[in-house]
Scaffold this motif. Structure first.
Motif, PDB file in Angstrom:
ATOM      1  N   ALA A  38      80.909  36.419  -8.541  1.00 35.37           N
ATOM      2  CA  ALA A  38      81.194  37.737  -8.653  1.00 35.37           C
ATOM      3  C   ALA A  38      80.916  38.492  -7.243  1.00 35.37           C
ATOM      4  CB  ALA A  38      80.443  38.641  -9.614  1.00 35.37           C
ATOM      5  N   VAL A  39      82.153  39.305  -6.725  1.00 35.80           N
ATOM      6  CA  VAL A  39      81.665  40.099  -5.290  1.00 35.80           C
ATOM      7  C   VAL A  39      82.010  41.494  -5.881  1.00 35.80           C
ATOM      8  CG1 VAL A  39      82.748  40.394  -3.151  1.00 35.80           C
ATOM      9  CG2 VAL A  39      82.949  38.197  -4.005  1.00 35.80           C
ATOM     10  N   THR A  40      80.685  42.101  -5.270  1.00 36.48           N
ATOM     11  CA  THR A  40      80.363  43.425  -5.841  1.00 36.48           C
ATOM     12  C   THR A  40      80.870  44.300  -4.770  1.00 36.48           C
ATOM     13  OG1 THR A  40      79.108  42.959  -7.632  1.00 36.48           O
ATOM     14  CG2 THR A  40      79.051  45.206  -7.179  1.00 36.48           C
ATOM     15  N   TYR A  41      81.531  45.453  -4.639  1.00 40.63           N
ATOM     16  CA  TYR A  41      81.969  46.367  -3.441  1.00 40.63           C
ATOM     17  C   TYR A  41      82.759  47.399  -3.939  1.00 40.63           C
ATOM     18  CZ  TYR A  41      86.568  44.171  -3.283  1.00 40.63           C
ATOM     19  OH  TYR A  41      87.550  43.564  -3.540  1.00 40.63           O
ATOM     20  N   ASP A  42      82.706  48.562  -3.438  1.00 42.19           N
ATOM     21  CA  ASP A  42      83.338  49.690  -3.775  1.00 42.19           C
ATOM     22  C   ASP A  42      84.611  49.961  -2.781  1.00 42.19           C
ATOM     23  OD1 ASP A  42      84.398  52.160  -4.491  1.00 42.19           O
ATOM     24  OD2 ASP A  42      82.697  53.071  -4.540  1.00 42.19           O
ATOM     25  N   GLU A  43      85.759  49.688  -3.352  1.00 45.31           N
ATOM     26  CA  GLU A  43      87.053  50.001  -2.658  1.00 45.31           C
ATOM     27  C   GLU A  43      87.324  51.277  -1.718  1.00 45.31           C
ATOM     28  OE1 GLU A  43      90.757  48.503  -4.533  1.00 45.31           O
ATOM     29  OE2 GLU A  43      89.712  46.958  -5.328  1.00 45.31           O
ATOM     30  N   LYS A  44      86.671  52.291  -2.395  1.00 44.96           N
ATOM     31  CA  LYS A  44      86.691  53.702  -1.695  1.00 44.96           C
ATOM     32  C   LYS A  44      85.594  53.902  -0.693  1.00 44.96           C
ATOM     33  CE  LYS A  44      88.676  55.654  -6.028  1.00 44.96           C
ATOM     34  NZ  LYS A  44      89.113  54.435  -6.602  1.00 44.96           N
ATOM     35  N   VAL A  45      84.441  53.149  -0.801  1.00 43.49           N
ATOM     36  CA  VAL A  45      83.650  53.347   0.492  1.00 43.49           C
ATOM     37  C   VAL A  45      83.506  52.180   1.385  1.00 43.49           C
ATOM     38  CG1 VAL A  45      81.257  53.660   0.964  1.00 43.49           C
ATOM     39  CG2 VAL A  45      82.157  54.540  -1.260  1.00 43.49           C
ATOM     40  N   LEU A  46      83.800  52.619   2.596  1.00 40.50           N
ATOM     41  CA  LEU A  46      84.252  51.515   3.733  1.00 40.50           C
ATOM     42  C   LEU A  46      82.764  50.684   3.995  1.00 40.50           C
ATOM     43  CD1 LEU A  46      85.921  50.334   5.665  1.00 40.50           C
ATOM     44  CD2 LEU A  46      85.430  51.968   7.465  1.00 40.50           C
ATOM     45  N   TYR A  47      81.749  51.667   4.274  1.00 49.58           N
ATOM     46  CA  TYR A  47      80.325  50.816   4.566  1.00 49.58           C
ATOM     47  C   TYR A  47      79.613  50.819   3.434  1.00 49.58           C
ATOM     48  CZ  TYR A  47      82.045  50.314   9.487  1.00 49.58           C
ATOM     49  OH  TYR A  47      82.849  49.882  10.559  1.00 49.58           O
ATOM     50  N   GLN A  48      79.272  49.826   3.024  1.00 50.06           N
ATOM     51  CA  GLN A  48      78.419  49.672   1.830  1.00 50.06           C
ATOM     52  C   GLN A  48      77.843  48.498   1.495  1.00 50.06           C
ATOM     53  OE1 GLN A  48      80.762  49.354  -1.780  1.00 50.06           O
ATOM     54  NE2 GLN A  48      82.468  48.908  -0.658  1.00 50.06           N
ATOM     55  N   PRO A  49      76.670  48.099   0.973  1.00 49.30           N
ATOM     56  CA  PRO A  49      76.287  46.901   0.534  1.00 49.30           C
ATOM     57  C   PRO A  49      77.159  46.039  -0.274  1.00 49.30           C
ATOM     58  CG  PRO A  49      74.355  48.348   0.005  1.00 49.30           C
ATOM     59  CD  PRO A  49      75.814  49.341   0.276  1.00 49.30           C
ATOM     60  N   ILE A  50      77.452  44.887   0.054  1.00 45.31           N
ATOM     61  CA  ILE A  50      78.266  43.877  -0.538  1.00 45.31           C
ATOM     62  C   ILE A  50      77.496  43.047  -1.096  1.00 45.31           C
ATOM     63  CG2 ILE A  50      80.421  42.541  -0.414  1.00 45.31           C
ATOM     64  CD1 ILE A  50      81.031  44.173   1.919  1.00 45.31           C
ATOM     65  N   LYS A  51      77.576  42.488  -2.327  1.00 43.09           N
ATOM     66  CA  LYS A  51      76.871  41.450  -3.123  1.00 43.09           C
ATOM     67  C   LYS A  51      77.954  40.329  -3.325  1.00 43.09           C
ATOM     68  CE  LYS A  51      73.359  44.292  -4.666  1.00 43.09           C
ATOM     69  NZ  LYS A  51      71.917  43.949  -3.956  1.00 43.09           N
ATOM     70  N   ILE A  52      77.404  39.185  -3.084  1.00 42.23           N
ATOM     71  CA  ILE A  52      78.210  37.969  -3.614  1.00 42.23           C
ATOM     72  C   ILE A  52      77.198  37.249  -4.210  1.00 42.23           C
ATOM     73  CG2 ILE A  52      79.473  35.731  -2.756  1.00 42.23           C
ATOM     74  CD1 ILE A  52      79.057  38.031  -0.235  1.00 42.23           C
ATOM     75  N   LYS A  53      77.465  37.275  -5.821  1.00 36.46           N
ATOM     76  CA  LYS A  53      76.499  36.536  -6.641  1.00 36.46           C
ATOM     77  C   LYS A  53      77.167  35.373  -7.483  1.00 36.46           C
ATOM     78  CE  LYS A  53      73.792  37.638 -11.013  1.00 36.46           C
ATOM     79  NZ  LYS A  53      73.278  38.634 -11.808  1.00 36.46           N
ATOM     80  N   TYR A  54      76.666  34.017  -7.029  1.00 42.89           N
ATOM     81  CA  TYR A  54      76.958  32.777  -7.503  1.00 42.89           C
ATOM     82  C   TYR A  54      76.103  32.580  -8.828  1.00 42.89           C
ATOM     83  CZ  TYR A  54      79.615  31.599  -3.633  1.00 42.89           C
ATOM     84  OH  TYR A  54      80.355  31.672  -2.777  1.00 42.89           O
ATOM     85  N   THR A  55      76.992  31.986  -9.920  1.00 45.02           N
ATOM     86  CA  THR A  55      75.951  31.907 -11.306  1.00 45.02           C
ATOM     87  C   THR A  55      76.580  30.443 -11.541  1.00 45.02           C
ATOM     88  OG1 THR A  55      76.386  34.214 -12.050  1.00 45.02           O
ATOM     89  CG2 THR A  55      75.932  32.454 -13.731  1.00 45.02           C
ATOM     90  N   TYR A  56      75.372  29.852 -12.152  1.00 45.90           N
ATOM     91  CA  TYR A  56      75.415  28.180 -12.451  1.00 45.90           C
ATOM     92  C   TYR A  56      75.356  27.972 -13.872  1.00 45.90           C
ATOM     93  CZ  TYR A  56      75.038  27.795  -7.281  1.00 45.90           C
ATOM     94  OH  TYR A  56      75.283  27.674  -5.874  1.00 45.90           O
ATOM     95  N   ALA A  57      75.489  26.984 -14.335  1.00 42.91           N
ATOM     96  CA  ALA A  57      75.808  26.389 -15.552  1.00 42.91           C
ATOM     97  C   ALA A  57      74.110  26.565 -16.109  1.00 42.91           C
ATOM     98  CB  ALA A  57      76.384  25.127 -15.891  1.00 42.91           C
TER      99      ALA A  57
END
Length: 165
Positions: free
Chosen positions: A70-89
């Protein structure tokens, strides 16, 4: 001699009494309780002072492919923290955080340059606040570690497309 006979009789009586005592029952073995796996939640922060133009991050687990990303970011805010969260079985998670000093670029169609695929590879393109161009590739499947990719944010909408070389 009489004392020897008395001692022998006394020893026989003690022996007979001790043999009649019930032995203490052996303790029952405690059934082993299987150890319950505790999921691991790991976070890694991307240091923008050490990034290059093209940054490739190997899959977080060398022996296990991610179940989802899951990639979490806000499309309306240019500079913001971006999270890439991997989940395993097995319940583990691994999260990369790119700080707010990095901003995503939009393609000519106005879509941000973020592409994910079925192998849980994530591609991001943008620049730092100081103007340095950066491209990030995060692999979710260790089979693809080190492979170069050709991302396309126009095809296979809305996810985009990644072709491995």
């Amino acid at each position: 001699m009489k004392t020897v006979k008395i001692l022998a009789l006394f020893a026989i009586c003690i022996f007979a009494v001790s043999c009649n005592k019930e032995q203490a029952p052996a303790p029952e073995p405690v059934p082993e309780v299987p150890e319950v796996y505790q999921p691991q939640n790991v976070q890694e922060f991307v240091d923008l002072t050490k990034v290059k133009t093209y940054n490739y991050y190997k899959a977080p687990k060398a022996d296990l492919s991610a179940a989802s990303v899951a990639v979490t970011y806000d499309e309306k805010v240019l500079y913001q923290p971006i999270k890439i969260k991997y989940t395993y079985a097995n319940g583990d998670t691994y999260t990369y955080t790119i700080p707010a000093e990095f901003g995503l670029w939009a393609n000519e169609a106005g879509r941000l340059r973020v592409v994910t695929d079925k192998q849980n590879t994530v591609w991001l393109q943008g620049q730092t606040k100081t103007g340095k161009f950066c491209e990030f590739v995060f692999y979710g499947d260790p089979a693809f570690n080190g492979k170069k990719i050709r991302p396309n944010s126009y095809r296979n909408l809305p996810a985009g497309e990644i072709v491995y070389r």
